[in-house]
Design a protein around this motif. Structure first.
Motif, short mmCIF file in Angstrom:
data_model
loop_
_atom_site.label_atom_id
_atom_site.label_comp_id
_atom_site.label_asym_id
_atom_site.label_seq_id
_atom_site.Cartn_x
_atom_site.Cartn_y
_atom_site.Cartn_z
N ASP A 1 14.59 40.83 -29.63
CA ASP A 1 15.61 39.94 -29.07
C ASP A 1 16.99 40.21 -29.68
O ASP A 1 17.72 39.29 -30.07
CB ASP A 1 15.22 38.47 -29.27
CG ASP A 1 16.01 37.55 -28.36
OD1 ASP A 1 16.48 38.02 -27.31
OD2 ASP A 1 16.15 36.34 -28.70
N GLU B 1 6.39 37.70 -34.90
CA GLU B 1 7.47 38.70 -34.84
C GLU B 1 7.10 39.94 -35.66
O GLU B 1 7.36 41.08 -35.24
CB GLU B 1 8.75 38.07 -35.38
CG GLU B 1 9.35 37.02 -34.43
CD GLU B 1 10.55 36.33 -35.05
OE1 GLU B 1 10.88 36.66 -36.21
OE2 GLU B 1 11.14 35.46 -34.38
N GLU C 1 14.56 44.56 -26.80
CA GLU C 1 13.83 43.54 -26.04
C GLU C 1 12.76 42.86 -26.88
O GLU C 1 12.54 41.64 -26.77
CB GLU C 1 13.21 44.19 -24.81
CG GLU C 1 14.25 44.66 -23.80
CD GLU C 1 13.62 45.47 -22.66
OE1 GLU C 1 12.42 45.84 -22.82
OE2 GLU C 1 14.30 45.70 -21.64
N ASP D 1 20.94 42.23 -29.37
CA ASP D 1 21.92 42.51 -28.30
C ASP D 1 22.10 44.03 -28.09
O ASP D 1 22.30 44.49 -26.96
CB ASP D 1 23.27 41.88 -28.63
CG ASP D 1 23.22 40.36 -28.54
OD1 ASP D 1 22.39 39.85 -27.74
OD2 ASP D 1 23.98 39.67 -29.26
N ARG E 1 22.47 45.69 -24.23
CA ARG E 1 22.22 44.79 -23.11
C ARG E 1 23.43 44.76 -22.20
O ARG E 1 24.57 44.97 -22.65
CB ARG E 1 21.92 43.37 -23.60
CG ARG E 1 20.57 43.20 -24.29
CD ARG E 1 20.39 41.74 -24.68
NE ARG E 1 19.16 41.54 -25.42
CZ ARG E 1 17.97 41.29 -24.88
NH1 ARG E 1 17.87 41.27 -23.55
NH2 ARG E 1 16.91 41.11 -25.64
#
Length: 449
Positions: free
Chosen positions: A406, A367, A403, A408, A430
């Protein structure tokens, strides 16, 4: 010179070798006598090694009870050993000693005699010559009956089983003396004159609350000769009550057990006396000994068979023939398997924990790498971007942030000068997620310092 040396040595070697004659009252292959025979020979050989030679004779008195047999056996020994030099004679059991007290000086003048297997009653009315000594056995039957009463407190009847040979009757005489104090507590019946078939029928139909005490049975009431051990096996197989004994060799033949004396230990005590004589001590200087060779020995299988509580046995009792439980047999295998399972499980848990930790570290590293890669790419794009395309590129950058990480939704906001009010300038959300409010107070958001 060499030949003369050998001739000189040979007489010395022959002189050093000791000759021992063992005289048995019955067949030396009888189980009890075989034990004494073995322990005597082993004890002598352990000290003398190959420098001892054994001779043995069995009187077989239960097979030849005739009056004239004494003279026949005397003639047999006189002819057989006329030219043999003996250093020691061992008389095994009382009848052998009686024979040698009567005829020993005529047959083997001056040869030391050591006896074993005889008790004080065998010596009553007899005078031991100076060359005679030995080890007495203390035959006692009262302790065995006392133990039987401890194991079976409800005993009402005691049946004493024996034979009709002279030795059988001698044992019965001792038992009658020993059992006198018990006659006020139980009814004592002596089954000592029955033929074997009748005896087996009698012991198979004893009244409730009974016990059997077996002495010896060399000859039954019908005149048939028996090996006492084999006779006991027949009796224990037929009896409907527990059978108790006073000889260690009888334990294991269907008897419960009792206060028994050890034939093996007794034979060794006699051998010790004989070795002292062969070592040069005079027989008249060695006192007759009466060693304590008794132990309380029981057969675990018979205790279970008759439902007798092992906790009632005297302290220090030996319980033989115990059948090990599954746990006794496999406990070390089970313990080893359980230990191995625990060690294996611990290793597996540690490996799983290590793998989970490694995966978390890998995910965190991935990440971080993606985020740093994103920052690097965005920075590179903005360096060459014209002003007219900045707003559109910011929204595309926000989309990549959502994206990649991850999320919202994500937004850029600026503070109005001098106030806590925040105005959103760019955002990306999103589908299906509520957008960030266009105006909000900065206290509504958590801040990372």
């Amino acid at each position: 010179m060499v030949l003369l040396l050998l001739l000189a040595v040979l007489p010395l070697t022959a002189e050093a070798r000791k000759s021992v004659l063992l005289v048995f009252d019955e067949d030396k292959e009888f189980p009890g006598l075989a034990v004494v025979n073995g322990s005597l020979r082993e004890a002598f050989r352990s000290e003398l090694g190959a420098d001892v030679e054994f001779y043995s004779e069995s009187m077989n008195l239960s097979q030849f009870p005739e009056t004239g047999y004494d003279g026949v056996f005397y003639d047999h020994l006189r002819r057989k050993y006329a030219g043999t030099r003996l250093d020691l004679i061992v008389a095994v059991m009382g009848p052998s000693l009686d024979f040698l007290l009567r005829h020993g000086e005529a047959l083997f003048p001056g040869i030391p005699i050591v006896f074993c297997g005889a008790d004080l009653s065998d010596l009553e009315g007899k005078t031991l010559r100076a060359n005679v000594t030995g080890a007495l056995v203390k035959r006692t039957f009262a302790p065995t009956l006392d133990i039987a009463l401890q194991l079976q407190p409800d005993i009402r009847s005691v049946f004493v089983v024996g034979g009709t040979s002279s030795f059988d009757r001698q044992m019965q005489s001792i038992a009658r003396r020993d059992f006198k104090p018990f006659e006020s507590r139980v009814v004592i019946t002596y089954l000592t004159t029955l033929p074997m078939d009748d005896l087996l029928k009698a012991v198979s139909s004893l009244p409730p609350n009974s016990a059997v005490l077996y002495l010896t049975l060399f000859t039954d009431g019908g005149g048939l000769a028996f090996v006492p051990h084999e006779a006991l096996s027949l009796i224990t197989a037929a009896a409907n009550a527990p059978v108790y004994v006073s000889l260690d060799q009888y334990v294991g033949r269907g008897a419960v057990g009792g206060h028994v004396y050890s034939l093996d230990a007794h034979g060794r005590h006699a051998a010790e006396v004989g070795l002292r004589i062969l070592g040069g001590e005079a027989p008249e200087t060695i006192s007759v000994v009466e060693p304590a060779d008794h132990r309380n020995v029981f057969d675990w299988r018979q205790l279970r068979r008759w439902g007798l509580d092992e906790r009632r046995l005297p302290a220090g009792s030996i319980v033989s023939f115990r059948t090990p439980s599954a746990w006794d047999v496999y406990k070390w295998y089970v313990a080893g398997g359980a230990t191995l399972l625990v060690v294996q499980s611990t290793l597996i848990i540690r490996l799983l924990a290590s793998r989970a930790q490694r995966r978390r570290a890998q995910r965190s590293l991935a990440e971080r790498l993606r985020f740093e890669t994103l920052l690097s790419e965005v920075s590179a794009e903005f360096l060459t971007l014209p002003a007219s395309a900045v707003d559109d590129r910011i929204e595309r950058m926000l989309q990549r942030v959502v994206e990649t990480l991850d999320f919202d939704r994500v937004a850029l906001a600026e503070r109005q000068g001098g106030t806590n009010t925040m105005h959103v300038t760019h955002s990306w959300t999103r589908a299906g997620v509520a957008p960030v409010p266009m105006v909000f107070e900065d206290e509504a958001l958590p801040w990372l310092g």
